[in-house]
Scaffold this motif. Structure first.
Motif: not given
Length: 539
Positions: A339, A359, A361
């Motif tokens: 993350t 947040g 990826i």
């Protein structure tokens, strides 16, 4: 510094048969300098540790026995921003796996053409470096995610030189984060012309014509013994390399046998690249025949990733890039992934013009891995495969079927190719001939797009008196041959042409002796291109 740790009267055993620590045993580690209330209960170590902000955090490291086994000779139990984390040279998680193996034993596999032994060893390395070793900020860390990047090591060298610290992170360490970069070896491509920013623009314009994201980003990391060697010898300083040459050295001090260096390859999934909950990237269709430059933009196959939810995922790629369905759609749990933090996002946006947010990826799509167990290092490369049971070339079904059961779901979704020799049958390290069959080992995301212009040294491989093969494309490369060419020349300007000289000379696959005349008057870098790639030319 090597050390042997005793638990009571028993030596730490293999990872699958570890002794229980004595009741009053407290394991050694740098965490002791910033943690209090340390206690051991069963197979867990607990403490109250200082965070980077100065607060205290209660933390527990589980699987202590396995950690102690992994750091018997090298490694540490460290405080990463308030969390206890095991930082080994390499966890030994596969039954019967040994690391490092004796050079004579690996040479026995190579010269005896025991492919099975080499494949099993490569998978054991992969299982170890992808094994979970601790939790930081609620996120589990795999072993390779705790290893030092060149920037960490340069900082440590600077601290040691100033007398402020002898080792990196003597009190509280910071989690590595995703300080990604564009692949340095792409500087030599015709589209980059030495400038990686030009290549990034080309990738971004290519995306406008297809839904598949062709951007890739990489990092480099050294395991604890490799990092310790690089830091103590100041190998990232140009002045160090110049002094070695002045003193008559032909090569830098060799890394220890349990040194590992890696180059992870990531795709960054930002919200702008997600359409109806799906992220798309090129799926590897296999080595082209005949050989040619084969960059991601030419693969013409797609993989779809559902960014929410979990699932088993499919087992194929879409040859039309227009028909996402259950067979070619996967989930984040099918990938090793991280993350992106707020700091990571700010860095990626400022460096590469992305629109990343905390947040988002980053999924791991590949990784070069090499160990110093043999003189020319043992090379294996991994890439994500839609069908890990039957991967495309340069891997094979024979390699895939030897994947160990200890791999978790995500780690088991990768294919492997390896090169413990340059040609087959194997030639001696000096005085051999470039003859036999080429041993091909490359990573689709890194080398497949290379054309002949990338390589400065090409040599033929004589397959028979009437058959001579000239490998000249990225899909005809071998990590061992290429990294054999890692060298430092005092007459080369490593700042010129946007640093492109840091990635030269490159080669494809052929036999090359360690005493080849190419190395006359230069300093060999023990196969470590990463030293030149991160070299501080002002130090």
């Amino acid at each position: 510094m090597k050390r042997t740790l005793l638990w009571g009267a028993a030596l730490v055993g293999a990872a699958f048969a570890v002794a229980t620590p004595a009741a009053n045993f407290v394991p050694y580690g740098s965490y002791q300098r910033s943690c209090t209330n340390i206690s051991v209960s069963g197979d867990s170590l607990s403490a109250s540790c200082t965070t980077l902000s100065g607060s205290q955090l209660k933390t527990t490291l589980v699987e202590l026995g396995q950690c102690m086994n992994s750091i018997t000779h090298y490694g540490d139990i460290a405080n990463l921003d308030g969390s206890l984390v095991c930082m080994p040279d390499l966890p030994k998680v596969v039954a019967g796996f040994e690391f490092p193996r004796a050079e004579s034993e690996i040479n026995g596999w190579v010269y005896g053409q025991d492919d099975t032994a080499m494949y099993r060893h490569g998978w054991g390395i992969w299982a170890g470096l992808t094994h979970y070793v601790g939790t930081v900020g609620g996120a589990e860390l795999r072993a390779f995610e705790t290893w030092d990047t060149p920037s960490n090591m340069l900082y440590a060298i600077g601290q040691a030189s100033s007398g402020k610290a002898k080792m990196l992170g003597s009190e509280v360490r910071k989690a590595q984060g995703l300080r990604l970069q564009l692949p340095h070896q792409f500087r030599n491509t015709a589209k980059a012309k030495g400038d990686l920013k030009l290549l990034l623009k080309e990738w971004q314009s290519a995306k406008a014509a297809t839904s598949a994201d062709t951007n890739i980003f990489v990092s480099v990391a050294y395991n604890p013994p490799a990092s310790s060697h690089a830091v103590s010898n100041k190998l990232f300083y140009a002045s160090t390399l110049k002094n070695y040459i002045k003193e008559g050295y032909k090569e830098i001090p060799n890394f220890p046998a349990n040194a590992i260096t890696i180059k992870p390859v990531y795709k960054v999934i930002t919200q702008s690249k997600v359409v109806d909950g799906i992220y798309t990237f090129p799926g590897w269709p296999g080595t082209p025949d005949p050989a040619r430059a084969f960059p991601e933009s030419d693969w013409a196959n797609c993989v779809y990733v559902a960014v929410k939810g979990t699932g088993k995922g499919g087992n194929s790629i879409d040859p039309t890039c227009a028909n996402p369905n259950a067979s070619n759609t996967f989930y984040l749990n099918n990938f090793i992934h991280q993350t992106i933090s707020k700091d990571d996002a700010a860095y990626l946006n400022s460096q590469f013009g992305l629109t990343a947010k905390a947040g988002d990826i980053a999924i791991l799509v590949g990784m070069h891995v090499t160990t110093r167990e043999i003189k020319r290092w043992a090379w294996q490369t991994f890439w994500w495969s839609a069908d890990a049971n039957s991967p495309k070339l340069p891997s094979s079904d024979a390699i895939a079927k030897l994947r160990p059961k200890e791999l978790d779901e995500a780690a088991g979704h990768y294919a492997m190719s390896l090169a413990y020799q340059m040609v087959s049958p194997a030639q001696p390290i000096n005085g051999g001939a470039s003859e036999g069959e080429s041993v091909i080992a490359y990573n689709p995301h890194l080398e497949a797009g290379f054309d002949p212009g990338v390589f400065q040294i090409l040599k033929a491989v004589t397959k028979s008196p009437s058959a001579v093969q000239m490998n000249q494309y990225g899909v005809q490369t071998n990590c061992m041959t290429c990294h054999n060419l890692a060298l430092y020349s005092p007459s080369t300007d490593y700042q010129a042409n946007n640093g492109a000289n840091r990635e030269r000379p490159y080669g494809t696959d052929y036999y090359m002796s360690l005493d080849d005349t190419t190395f006359d008057g230069v300093l060999r870098l023990d196969f470590a291109w990463s030293i030149l790639g991160s070299l501080d030319t002002d130090k």
